[in-house]
Design an enzyme around this catalytic site. Structure first.
Site, PDB file in Angstrom:
ATOM      1  N   GLY A  22      20.143  26.991  13.914  1.00 53.01           N
ATOM      2  CA  GLY A  22      20.200  28.301  14.526  1.00 53.01           C
ATOM      3  C   GLY A  22      21.323  28.375  15.542  1.00 53.01           C
ATOM      4  O   GLY A  22      22.245  27.558  15.531  1.00 53.01           O
ATOM      5  N   ASP A  60      21.053  10.410  16.939  1.00 52.23           N
ATOM      6  CA  ASP A  60      22.176  11.315  16.681  1.00 52.23           C
ATOM      7  C   ASP A  60      23.051  11.454  17.924  1.00 52.23           C
ATOM      8  O   ASP A  60      23.470  12.552  18.279  1.00 52.23           O
ATOM      9  CB  ASP A  60      21.669  12.676  16.217  1.00 52.23           C
ATOM     10  CG  ASP A  60      22.761  13.498  15.530  1.00 52.23           C
ATOM     11  OD1 ASP A  60      23.714  12.877  15.016  1.00 52.23           O
ATOM     12  OD2 ASP A  60      22.672  14.727  15.505  1.00 52.23           O
ATOM     13  N   LYS A  97      18.184  28.093  22.880  1.00 49.49           N
ATOM     14  CA  LYS A  97      18.353  27.684  21.479  1.00 49.49           C
ATOM     15  C   LYS A  97      17.369  28.484  20.639  1.00 49.49           C
ATOM     16  O   LYS A  97      16.158  28.387  20.809  1.00 49.49           O
ATOM     17  CB  LYS A  97      18.122  26.191  21.298  1.00 49.49           C
ATOM     18  CG  LYS A  97      18.319  25.755  19.851  1.00 49.49           C
ATOM     19  CD  LYS A  97      18.615  24.276  19.710  1.00 49.49           C
ATOM     20  CE  LYS A  97      17.415  23.416  19.945  1.00 49.49           C
ATOM     21  NZ  LYS A  97      17.679  21.996  19.611  1.00 49.49           N
TER      22      LYS A  97
END
Length: 669
Positions: free
Chosen positions: A355, A468, A371
């Site tokens: 998104g 990540d 977010k």
């Protein structure tokens, strides 16, 4: 003794028959003959493993739903199974899924992509990853029973109203995404029964949209029919003149009107209605639809008013798929719409696979980053839950701070502190902006990242592997203090468990450790590898995955190793550092040395983050000579990598991994 042996023999003979009864006859199967596997192949071995584990996972799941992936590309086997939502016997669910595996391999011999449906369950397996998609376009239409004759319009309208109500219930009121209902009609056709179901991993809005798609084709395929069903991988429904489900219906709709008597015509024909009968039928149909719409609107308004009254005074403790152990401030959607100017394009900071992120300002003047998870993103639900659980419990000056959350009107919003300098990559890899990053600032950024990573690995109550860590997930405040963000892919580990194995590798090319990419093994040392890449990128100002010059495409590790072995490492330092006489060359060499130690091929040869921090903050710690870094990736595609499952039709070549690496590229705040 003979009697006991006889009973055992009978049990052995009868068991397969009873198992077959658990699943019943195959309703429909779809065999993809274009993709086949061979006997004793890797895919067959992985499929065999799935056939033993997925039935158990299905029966043990509270939602009777399971997905799994086994093996590495090109022999990876993916599977999805779902049992009907009214199933009360969990073992029967497992038996049905086990039979589905057996029957699928018989009716679709050696096909790599098979879908098979029974009344109590269905199964699909494939060598292609379909698990992240909510596509329901492959569906099977099954009319049932004879036609009703008069008035067809009334009957069809009543079926439509019932299906819409059952679909709403399945999407909004059931953790199993399952709904049943009954609607009263008249003496000749006393009642209509219906049920609807989606896969439980779908968001309510996605489930409702999926069901709307198949309910909308009801008049075309089932007009005047006594019953019918549409089978789809992600959602399905059925209606009959008898209960097609067990237990009492969850919804009971009253009769729409009286005076119209449907009847059954065995040959499917019908008699012409008089004009007055037709007008009456249309009037009744309109009345039914109008009443249903009014009822739906009233319920929606009441529910919204209750939610708005409760949310401001209570932290989130609802059952949104049971998000555990968090106590977060809930922000009103209306306040966030005002703060972001209704999520205007001018306030958008970036957009990624899950998104967009928007800048906003609350009524008290506090700047925030919002977010906003896209409503069509099914894959992002699990990652959002992970962030809510983890970030709410992590408190460190080098981790981004979570302010609150909003789960209202199908919106999924997470609110963070706003970071005015956005992410590290927007400065580090910009030729002009990077000139402002002198060695002192780079030194501070490297050390801040190291402290934050040590906290999540060793010092917090929750032991976390980020999985990540990369330049775009390091945010910078107004003083360029670094804060690690985006814990959507993180994994918890407990006690002495320092590593684990996953069937779905996720992360970003250029930052992932070799044992993670090749075998799916991840540990704290996987994050240490990513940290080493970051250190080398910060010193050189170059991406690990990108072109070094116009003649040759060389990855950063190969380039650094070449200069390290030749003693010319300062030649590849960022030009903005090389042009300054005050740069401490010994410190740069030490930091490159640390970076190389962090990217060693064997995890055992990499330091822990506490060890790395000790080296970074000491002048007396001796370092052993590094070996050649782990795999040096050549000919990488520069720029952000596409997220697995996202559209790749923008003229940019897709990044392909031999282990189907799932990629993320959510542009930070």
């Amino acid at each position: 003794m003979i009697s006991h042996k006889l009973c055992c023999c009978v049990s052995i003979l009868v068991a397969p028959f009873l198992a077959q009864l658990a699943s019943g006859d195959v309703l429909w199967q779809e065999c993809d003959n274009s993709r086949n596997y061979t006997a004793n192949s890797g895919f067959q071995s992985n499929l065999k493993q799935l056939s033993t584990t997925l039935p158990t996972e299905s029966s043990s799941s509270p939602t009777l739903f399971a997905t799994a992936a086994v093996g590495a590309i090109p022999d990876t086997a993916y599977a999805l199974s779902l049992c009907r939502g009214d199933t009360t016997n969990a073992s029967a669910c497992g038996d049905c899924v086990a039979n589905a595996f057996r029957d699928a391999q018989q009716v679709c011999s050696y096909n790599m992509d098979v879908t098979i449906y029974y009344d109590p369950c269905y199964l699909r397996f494939s060598n292609q990853n379909f698990l992240t998609s909510i596509d329901n376009t492959k569906r099977h239409i099954m009319p049932n029973g004879e036609n009703v004759t008069s008035p067809a319009a009334t009957f069809d309208a009543a079926v439509g109203v019932l299906l819409a109500a059952v679909a709403d219930y399945a999407a909004l009121n059931s953790s199993r995404r399952f709904g049943t209902g009954v609607e009263d009609l008249d003496v000749s056709t006393p009642r209509i029964y219906a049920m609807a179901q989606c896969t439980p991993d779908m968001a309510p809005a996605d489930c409702r949209s999926c069901l709307e798609g198949i309910v909308s084709v009801m008049p075309k395929h089932f007009s005047r029919r006594q019953g019918g069903r549409i089978l789809g991988l992600r959602c399905n429904y059925r209606f009959e003149l008898y209960p097609p489900f067990s237990d009492s219906p969850l919804l009971h709709l009253p009769a729409p009107a009286s005076g119209v008597t449907p009847s059954v015509d065995g040959d499917g024909g019908g008699r012409r209605n008089k004009p007055s009968t037709i007008l009456l039928a249309l009037a009744v149909a309109l009345a039914v639809v109008s009443a249903a719409l009014t009822f739906t609107i009233v319920c929606f308004c009441v529910r919204r008013r209750r939610r708005q009254q409760e949310l401001p005074s209570q932290p989130y403790s609802g059952n949104w798929e049971s998000v555990p152990n968090i106590n977060l401030p809930m922000l009103d959607l209306s306040a966030l719409e005002v703060a972001t100017e209704n999520f205007s394009e001018g306030n958008k900071l970036g957009e990624g696979g899950f998104g967009a992120v928007y800048k906003g300002s609350l009524a008290d003047g506090q700047e925030i980053a919002v977010k906003r998870l896209s409503q069509g993103s099914a894959q992002g639900i699990a990652e959002l839950k992970t962030e809510l659980v983890l970030v709410a419990k992590l408190q460190h000056k080098n981790l981004v701070r979570l302010i609150g959350v909003c789960l209202e009107e199908h919106e999924k919003l997470v609110i963070y502190e706003y970071m005015p300098n956005r992410s590290l990559d927007t400065i580090l890899f910009d030729p002009e902006r990077s000139k402002h990053l002198d060695w002192g600032k780079r030194f501070k950024i490297i050390n801040g990242i190291a402290r934050g990573l040590q906290y999540v690995h060793e010092d917090s109550q929750l032991k976390i592997i980020h999985r990540d860590l990369k330049a775009s997930n390091v945010l910078l405040d107004s003083d360029l203090n670094p804060k690690i963000s985006d814990f959507g892919l993180a994994r918890l580990f407990e006690g002495d468990q320092s590593k684990d194995v996953t069937n779905r590798v996720v992360g970003t090319f250029g930052y992932m450790a070799p044992e993670y990419v090749v075998r799916g093994h991840y540990s704290t040392k996987s994050d240490v590898f990513s940290f080493g890449i970051l250190v080398l990128e910060i010193i050189t100002g170059r991406r690990n995955c990108g072109s070094y010059n116009s003649e040759q495409s060389v990855d950063l590790l190969s380039l650094i190793w070449e200069h390290w072995t030749s003693g010319t490492i300062l030649e590849i330092a960022d030009p903005s550092l090389a042009s300054r006489s005050s740069v401490p060359e010994e410190e740069i060499l030490t930091y490159v040395h640390i970076g190389l130690m962090c990217v060693q091929e064997s995890p055992a040869d990499r330091p822990t983050m506490s060890r790395a921090n000790a080296i970074l903050n000491s002048d007396t710690v001796s370092l052993q000579a590094p070996s050649k870094p782990a795999f040096c990736i050549r000919a990488c595609t520069a720029g952000p990598e596409p997220r697995h499952g996202a559209s790749q039709g923008r003229g940019r070549p897709a990044v392909v991994s031999p282990n189907e690496v799932s990629l993320t590229e959510l542009v930070p705040r």
